[in-house]
Design a protein around this motif. Structure first.
Motif, PDB file in Angstrom:
ATOM      1  N   THR A   1       0.890  -1.122   0.045  1.00 23.29           N
ATOM      2  CA  THR A   1      -0.092  -0.218   0.534  1.00 23.29           C
ATOM      3  C   THR A   1       0.912   1.252   0.107  1.00 23.29           C
ATOM      4  N   SER A   2       1.880   0.915   0.519  1.00 28.98           N
ATOM      5  CA  SER A   2       3.230   2.162   0.365  1.00 28.98           C
ATOM      6  C   SER A   2       3.488   2.659  -0.565  1.00 28.98           C
ATOM      7  N   LEU A   3       3.601   1.393  -1.397  1.00 31.88           N
ATOM      8  CA  LEU A   3       4.631   1.526  -2.771  1.00 31.88           C
ATOM      9  C   LEU A   3       3.815   2.444  -3.563  1.00 31.88           C
ATOM     10  N   VAL A   4       1.935   1.430  -3.474  1.00 30.87           N
ATOM     11  CA  VAL A   4       1.180   2.083  -4.226  1.00 30.87           C
ATOM     12  C   VAL A   4       0.984   3.616  -4.076  1.00 30.87           C
ATOM     13  N   ASN A   5       0.957   4.100  -2.862  1.00 29.06           N
ATOM     14  CA  ASN A   5       0.160   5.528  -2.410  1.00 29.06           C
ATOM     15  C   ASN A   5       1.373   6.487  -2.728  1.00 29.06           C
TER      16      ASN A   5
ATOM     17  N   GLY B   1      -8.605  11.966  -4.996  1.00 28.22           N
ATOM     18  CA  GLY B   1      -9.572  13.148  -5.510  1.00 28.22           C
ATOM     19  C   GLY B   1     -10.397  13.210  -6.795  1.00 28.22           C
ATOM     20  N   LEU B   2      -9.987  11.926  -7.037  1.00 24.03           N
ATOM     21  CA  LEU B   2     -11.389  12.175  -7.812  1.00 24.03           C
ATOM     22  C   LEU B   2     -13.302  11.733  -6.826  1.00 24.03           C
ATOM     23  N   SER B   3     -13.763  12.782  -7.360  1.00 18.79           N
ATOM     24  CA  SER B   3     -15.181  12.368  -6.596  1.00 18.79           C
ATOM     25  C   SER B   3     -16.800  13.083  -7.406  1.00 18.79           C
ATOM     26  N   TYR B   4     -17.521  13.010  -6.817  1.00 16.63           N
ATOM     27  CA  TYR B   4     -18.843  13.161  -7.481  1.00 16.63           C
ATOM     28  C   TYR B   4     -19.597  13.097  -6.948  1.00 16.63           C
ATOM     29  N   LYS B   5     -20.312  13.963  -6.846  1.00 15.64           N
ATOM     30  CA  LYS B   5     -20.844  14.953  -5.942  1.00 15.64           C
ATOM     31  C   LYS B   5     -22.877  14.646  -6.396  1.00 15.64           C
ATOM     32  N   VAL B   6     -23.693  14.023  -5.134  1.00 16.31           N
ATOM     33  CA  VAL B   6     -25.289  14.434  -5.686  1.00 16.31           C
ATOM     34  C   VAL B   6     -25.549  14.597  -4.290  1.00 16.31           C
ATOM     35  N   GLY B   7     -26.147  15.787  -4.614  1.00 13.32           N
ATOM     36  CA  GLY B   7     -27.125  16.561  -3.134  1.00 13.32           C
ATOM     37  C   GLY B   7     -25.919  16.860  -1.973  1.00 13.32           C
ATOM     38  N   ASP B   8     -26.610  15.968  -1.401  1.00 16.49           N
ATOM     39  CA  ASP B   8     -25.314  16.385   0.373  1.00 16.49           C
ATOM     40  C   ASP B   8     -24.621  15.262   0.457  1.00 16.49           C
ATOM     41  N   ALA B   9     -24.201  14.343  -0.365  1.00 17.61           N
ATOM     42  CA  ALA B   9     -23.302  12.901  -0.685  1.00 17.61           C
ATOM     43  C   ALA B   9     -22.417  12.968  -1.654  1.00 17.61           C
ATOM     44  N   VAL B  10     -20.951  12.462  -1.823  1.00 19.71           N
ATOM     45  CA  VAL B  10     -19.926  13.050  -2.085  1.00 19.71           C
ATOM     46  C   VAL B  10     -19.757  11.544  -1.835  1.00 19.71           C
ATOM     47  N   VAL B  11     -19.619  10.951  -3.679  1.00 19.45           N
ATOM     48  CA  VAL B  11     -19.655   9.569  -4.518  1.00 19.45           C
ATOM     49  C   VAL B  11     -17.197   9.720  -4.782  1.00 19.45           C
ATOM     50  N   THR B  12     -16.374   8.615  -3.547  1.00 16.14           N
ATOM     51  CA  THR B  12     -15.532   9.238  -3.420  1.00 16.14           C
ATOM     52  C   THR B  12     -14.431   8.063  -5.224  1.00 16.14           C
ATOM     53  N   TYR B  13     -15.524   7.816  -5.983  1.00 14.21           N
ATOM     54  CA  TYR B  13     -14.505   7.020  -6.650  1.00 14.21           C
ATOM     55  C   TYR B  13     -12.910   6.415  -7.283  1.00 14.21           C
ATOM     56  N   GLY B  14     -12.913   7.613  -6.879  1.00  6.67           N
ATOM     57  CA  GLY B  14     -11.261   8.069  -6.935  1.00  6.67           C
ATOM     58  C   GLY B  14     -10.788   6.477  -6.092  1.00  6.67           C
ATOM     59  N   VAL B  15     -11.041   6.576  -4.259  1.00  7.61           N
ATOM     60  CA  VAL B  15      -9.932   6.027  -3.310  1.00  7.61           C
ATOM     61  C   VAL B  15     -10.729   4.523  -4.031  1.00  7.61           C
ATOM     62  N   PHE B  16     -12.432   4.298  -4.652  1.00  7.32           N
ATOM     63  CA  PHE B  16     -12.090   2.641  -5.242  1.00  7.32           C
ATOM     64  C   PHE B  16     -11.180   2.317  -6.261  1.00  7.32           C
ATOM     65  N   ILE B  17     -10.791   3.003  -7.253  1.00  6.84           N
ATOM     66  CA  ILE B  17     -10.022   2.545  -7.734  1.00  6.84           C
ATOM     67  C   ILE B  17      -8.710   3.211  -7.423  1.00  6.84           C
ATOM     68  N   GLN B  18      -8.011   3.688  -6.762  1.00  8.17           N
ATOM     69  CA  GLN B  18      -7.500   3.266  -5.526  1.00  8.17           C
ATOM     70  C   GLN B  18      -6.742   1.966  -5.038  1.00  8.17           C
ATOM     71  N   SER B  19      -7.718   1.523  -4.586  1.00 10.16           N
ATOM     72  CA  SER B  19      -8.360  -0.021  -3.778  1.00 10.16           C
ATOM     73  C   SER B  19      -7.737  -0.540  -4.427  1.00 10.16           C
TER      74      SER B  19
ATOM     75  N   VAL C   1      -4.500  -5.187  -6.927  1.00  8.67           N
ATOM     76  CA  VAL C   1      -3.824  -5.855  -8.294  1.00  8.67           C
ATOM     77  C   VAL C   1      -2.642  -6.291  -8.615  1.00  8.67           C
ATOM     78  N   ILE C   2      -1.297  -4.616  -8.140  1.00  8.90           N
ATOM     79  CA  ILE C   2      -0.177  -4.825  -7.319  1.00  8.90           C
ATOM     80  C   ILE C   2      -0.068  -5.888  -5.853  1.00  8.90           C
ATOM     81  N   ILE C   3      -0.827  -5.925  -4.951  1.00  5.73           N
ATOM     82  CA  ILE C   3      -0.649  -7.093  -4.109  1.00  5.73           C
ATOM     83  C   ILE C   3      -0.843  -7.929  -4.891  1.00  5.73           C
ATOM     84  N   ALA C   4      -2.016  -8.470  -5.233  1.00  6.31           N
ATOM     85  CA  ALA C   4      -1.524  -9.852  -5.833  1.00  6.31           C
ATOM     86  C   ALA C   4      -0.734 -10.626  -6.964  1.00  6.31           C
TER      87      ALA C   4
END
Length: 127
Positions: free
Chosen positions: A32-36, A54-72, A77-80
């Motif tokens: 994780t440190s290597l990736v980050n 930092g990638l995110s999408y705002k829907v009303g008051d909710a913020v969908v942080t899909y960039g964190v999902f891409i990071q995960s 993939v790198i760990i595997a």
């Protein structure tokens, strides 16, 4: 019940699994440190400074942080791949087990004598 639990917990396989979990957790932190800290900044440079976290999408008051999902996903993939390479390397170093040749059972003197008599009778009858 305590004796059964003790026998279960101290088996070799359970101890090996516990060690593997601890080492896997430490290995995951390293990756994780290597990736980050190394890979994601390089990918950001290649993509003109895009920061996935930092990638995110705002829907009303909710913020969908899909960039964190891409990071995960990239972390996974790198760990595997890293674990695959370590296991592959360990398999190459592992000695190939040579087939064990079974020794012929020892024949005692009586059996050897009976075998000789049998062979003599076969030769006598075939003539």
């Amino acid at each position: 019940m305590w004796a059964d639990f003790k026998a279960f917990a101290l088996k070799g396989n359970v101890m090996d699994l516990a060690v593997a979990v601890v080492i896997g957790a430490a290995f995951g932190k390293i990756i994780t440190s290597l990736v980050n800290n190394i890979i994601m900044p390089l990918i950001g440079i290649l993509l003109n400074g895009v920061d996935f976290s930092g990638l995110s999408y705002k829907v009303g008051d909710a913020v969908v942080t899909y960039g964190v999902f891409i990071q995960s996903i990239i972390d996974f993939v790198i760990i595997a791949f890293s674990i695959f390479m370590v296991v592959r390397l360990l398999m190459k170093f592992q000695r190939k087990k040579e087939p064990v040749e079974e020794a012929a059972p020892a024949i005692d003197a009586k059996e050897e004598l009976l075998s000789e008599i049998r062979d003599l009778l076969k030769n006598q009858n075939s003539k």
